[in-house]
Design a protein around this motif. Structure first.
Motif, PDB file in Angstrom:
ATOM      1  N   UNK A  49       4.117 -13.067  -0.301  1.00  0.00           N
ATOM      2  CA  UNK A  49       2.768 -12.130  -0.348  1.00  0.00           C
ATOM      3  C   UNK A  49       2.538 -12.608  -1.238  1.00  0.00           C
ATOM      4  N   UNK A  50       2.721 -13.044  -3.312  1.00  0.00           N
ATOM      5  CA  UNK A  50       1.980 -13.587  -3.518  1.00  0.00           C
ATOM      6  C   UNK A  50       1.058 -14.078  -3.944  1.00  0.00           C
ATOM      7  N   UNK A  51       2.355 -15.343  -3.855  1.00  0.00           N
ATOM      8  CA  UNK A  51       2.036 -16.803  -3.554  1.00  0.00           C
ATOM      9  C   UNK A  51       0.735 -16.792  -2.109  1.00  0.00           C
ATOM     10  N   UNK A  52       0.675 -16.029  -1.639  1.00  0.00           N
ATOM     11  CA  UNK A  52      -1.062 -16.295  -0.155  1.00  0.00           C
ATOM     12  C   UNK A  52      -1.618 -15.657  -1.158  1.00  0.00           C
ATOM     13  N   UNK A  53      -1.868 -14.424  -2.276  1.00  0.00           N
ATOM     14  CA  UNK A  53      -3.064 -14.631  -2.680  1.00  0.00           C
ATOM     15  C   UNK A  53      -3.378 -14.609  -4.101  1.00  0.00           C
ATOM     16  N   UNK A  54      -3.427 -15.352  -4.623  1.00  0.00           N
ATOM     17  CA  UNK A  54      -3.616 -15.855  -6.190  1.00  0.00           C
ATOM     18  C   UNK A  54      -4.989 -15.974  -6.486  1.00  0.00           C
ATOM     19  N   UNK A  55      -5.146 -14.844  -7.846  1.00  0.00           N
ATOM     20  CA  UNK A  55      -5.843 -14.630  -8.410  1.00  0.00           C
ATOM     21  C   UNK A  55      -6.482 -14.276 -10.137  1.00  0.00           C
ATOM     22  N   UNK A  56      -7.618 -15.113 -10.049  1.00  0.00           N
ATOM     23  CA  UNK A  56      -7.680 -15.895 -11.617  1.00  0.00           C
ATOM     24  C   UNK A  56      -7.537 -14.610 -12.639  1.00  0.00           C
ATOM     25  N   UNK A  61      -5.983  -7.775  -6.637  1.00  0.00           N
ATOM     26  CA  UNK A  61      -5.089  -7.182  -4.506  1.00  0.00           C
ATOM     27  C   UNK A  61      -3.259  -7.815  -5.260  1.00  0.00           C
ATOM     28  N   UNK A  62      -3.890  -8.466  -6.161  1.00  0.00           N
ATOM     29  CA  UNK A  62      -1.701  -8.280  -7.179  1.00  0.00           C
ATOM     30  C   UNK A  62      -1.506  -7.539  -7.704  1.00  0.00           C
ATOM     31  N   UNK A  63      -2.216  -7.153  -8.512  1.00  0.00           N
ATOM     32  CA  UNK A  63      -1.789  -5.046  -8.399  1.00  0.00           C
ATOM     33  C   UNK A  63      -1.340  -4.673  -7.903  1.00  0.00           C
ATOM     34  N   UNK A  64      -2.655  -4.691  -6.860  1.00  0.00           N
ATOM     35  CA  UNK A  64      -1.937  -3.442  -5.585  1.00  0.00           C
ATOM     36  C   UNK A  64      -0.461  -4.565  -5.056  1.00  0.00           C
ATOM     37  N   UNK A  65      -0.628  -5.338  -4.941  1.00  0.00           N
ATOM     38  CA  UNK A  65       0.677  -5.342  -4.572  1.00  0.00           C
ATOM     39  C   UNK A  65       1.878  -5.286  -4.961  1.00  0.00           C
ATOM     40  N   UNK A  66       1.751  -5.108  -6.584  1.00  0.00           N
ATOM     41  CA  UNK A  66       2.930  -4.820  -7.480  1.00  0.00           C
ATOM     42  C   UNK A  66       2.800  -3.250  -7.595  1.00  0.00           C
ATOM     43  N   UNK A 108       7.230 -12.244 -11.019  1.00  0.00           N
ATOM     44  CA  UNK A 108       6.969 -10.724 -11.008  1.00  0.00           C
ATOM     45  C   UNK A 108       7.460 -10.371  -9.981  1.00  0.00           C
ATOM     46  N   UNK A 109       8.393 -11.696  -8.678  1.00  0.00           N
ATOM     47  CA  UNK A 109       9.229 -10.734  -7.807  1.00  0.00           C
ATOM     48  C   UNK A 109      10.251 -11.093  -8.610  1.00  0.00           C
ATOM     49  N   UNK A 110      10.696 -11.352  -9.911  1.00  0.00           N
ATOM     50  CA  UNK A 110      12.157 -11.305 -10.571  1.00  0.00           C
ATOM     51  C   UNK A 110      12.205 -10.393 -11.175  1.00  0.00           C
ATOM     52  N   UNK A 111      10.274  -9.456 -11.940  1.00  0.00           N
ATOM     53  CA  UNK A 111      10.857  -8.519 -12.191  1.00  0.00           C
ATOM     54  C   UNK A 111      10.740  -6.747 -11.523  1.00  0.00           C
TER      55      UNK A 111
END
Length: 399
Positions: free
Chosen positions: A27-34, A40-45, A115-118
């Protein structure tokens, strides 16, 4: 008593999370952000933390997400575990069914895995709590911008006893964790050299001062800095990564710009290269009757692991992959890492997780083809959870 082999219960518990961690990583891999745009990444976390009733701090886009696993004792020691949220500019060429959906952005450095590991470590620590407080640091902008400083400036880590992080790599195989004491990554600096000549017609070079010719000669001369002016026992790399000049085939370029990076592990070597570059710039200016100027921008300092935390990490790694799986670093990486800014404030340790099968083709980090064997996800989750358990013993003893 552990005889140096892996604690199968530790990794077995983490492996039960494999489906969840795989889904999250993809899920995180699909939405990379600079860097500094990891909204979006922060939202998933944050969604993952809320789902598990883990309190967190988040200052909005461009800031880190810091989850808190509280043991119920505000006086207990606090450690931090860190993962990065940002991706790289570029296009993905892996052919994965979960490839980047954001054009021009790609998770080619494994931050999605970190991120997934954490998150996995947080789940394991909730299942078997420890008697210390643990901060889960999901930071922005590791690749550029030094996002670790953004987290430090919040003050959320002010009372942290030590911080730990890791990075996936193809340099080691699945089931291996590499660690080292002292300097483990290099100092990085950037430089830009601007050459101002005199433009003219390609048919009349005697009327002009060709910035391209000066630039080409300077690029070659700069390579002698490491080859002939640096002690060969002291690691150093000078790279010219960008050259910009010219506007047409029949026009002598008036200006050229060279951009590059400097990697060193010793301050004396760094100073020598800085001074050498400045000497060359001044000499070329006089030699070619052109205006040649340079600006050097300090980058990330070296990552310097501390002794007690390396020993703590070694014990945690042995519990996950056994003594045979723990690899000791032979020499520092010439890459750089903004984890170094944390280590200027507190002790800590940075490790690497082997992320490919032994017979799998080696692909370097930052390659558009980079991918991981997802079996590394529970290995990282187990390692981070064991860090907290080892820290419970070490830092509680020192209270």
């Amino acid at each position: 008593m552990n005889d140096g082999g892996p604690d199968h219960d530790v990794l077995a518990d983490a492996k039960k999370l494999q489906p969840l961690l795989t889904r999250l990583r993809r899920s995180l891999h699909r939405c990379p952000e600079l860097a500094f745009h990891e909204h979006q990444t922060a939202g998933i976390i944050i969604e993952q933390l809320i789902k598990r009733d883990i309190p967190y701090d988040y200052g909005g886009e461009g800031q880190g997400v810091v989850g808190r696993l509280n043991c119920g004792d505000s006086d207990a020691p606090t450690i931090a575990l860190r993962a990065e949220m940002d991706a790289l500019p570029g296009e993905e060429h892996t052919g994965l069914i979960f490839s980047s959906q954001n054009k021009g952005r790609v998770h080619a450095c494994g931050h999605d895995a970190h991120m997934a590991m954490l998150v996995g470590a947080a789940i394991l620590l909730q299942q078997q709590p420890v008697a210390i407080n643990t901060l889960l640091v999901f930071q922005p902008a590791e690749e550029s911008g030094g996002g670790s400083r953004t987290v430090i400036e919040t003050g959320l880590l002010d009372n942290v006893r030590a911080i730990f992080a890791g990075h996936v790599t193809h340099h080691y195989s699945l089931g291996e964790i590499m660690l080292g004491q002292g300097v483990v990554t290099a100092q990085s600096d950037r430089f830009e050299i601007r050459i101002q000549g005199k433009g003219g017609h390609g048919a009349r070079p005697h009327e002009a001062t060709d910035a391209v010719v000066i630039a080409a000669s300077l690029v070659n001369t700069i390579q002698t800095l490491v080859a002939r002016e640096v002690d060969p026992l002291h690691p150093a790399v000078v790279t010219i990564g960008e050259v910009h000049a010219g506007s047409a085939a029949n026009v002598i370029a008036e200006e050229a710009v060279l951009s590059g990076s400097i990697r060193t592990t010793l301050s004396a070597t760094r100073d020598r290269i800085h001074h050498g570059l400045q000497r060359m710039v001044s000499a070329f200016s006089a030699l070619h009757d052109a205006r040649v100027t340079m600006q050097i921008t300090a980058g990330y300092p070296p990552v310097v692991n501390t002794e007690a935390e390396v020993e703590l990490a070694r014990k945690a790694a042995e519990q996950v992959v056994g003594q045979q799986g723990v690899k000791i670093m032979d020499y520092p990486s010439m890459g750089s890492e903004d984890f170094s800014f944390y280590l200027q404030k507190m002790p800590g340790c940075y490790v690497r997780f082997g992320a490919r099968q032994k017979d799998q083709r080696f692909v370097p980090l930052h390659s558009p083809e980079f991918d991981i064997d997802e079996q590394v996800l529970p290995v990282g989750a187990a390692f981070f959870s064991q860090i907290a358990r080892q820290a419970e013993t070490l830092y509680q003893h020192r209270r």
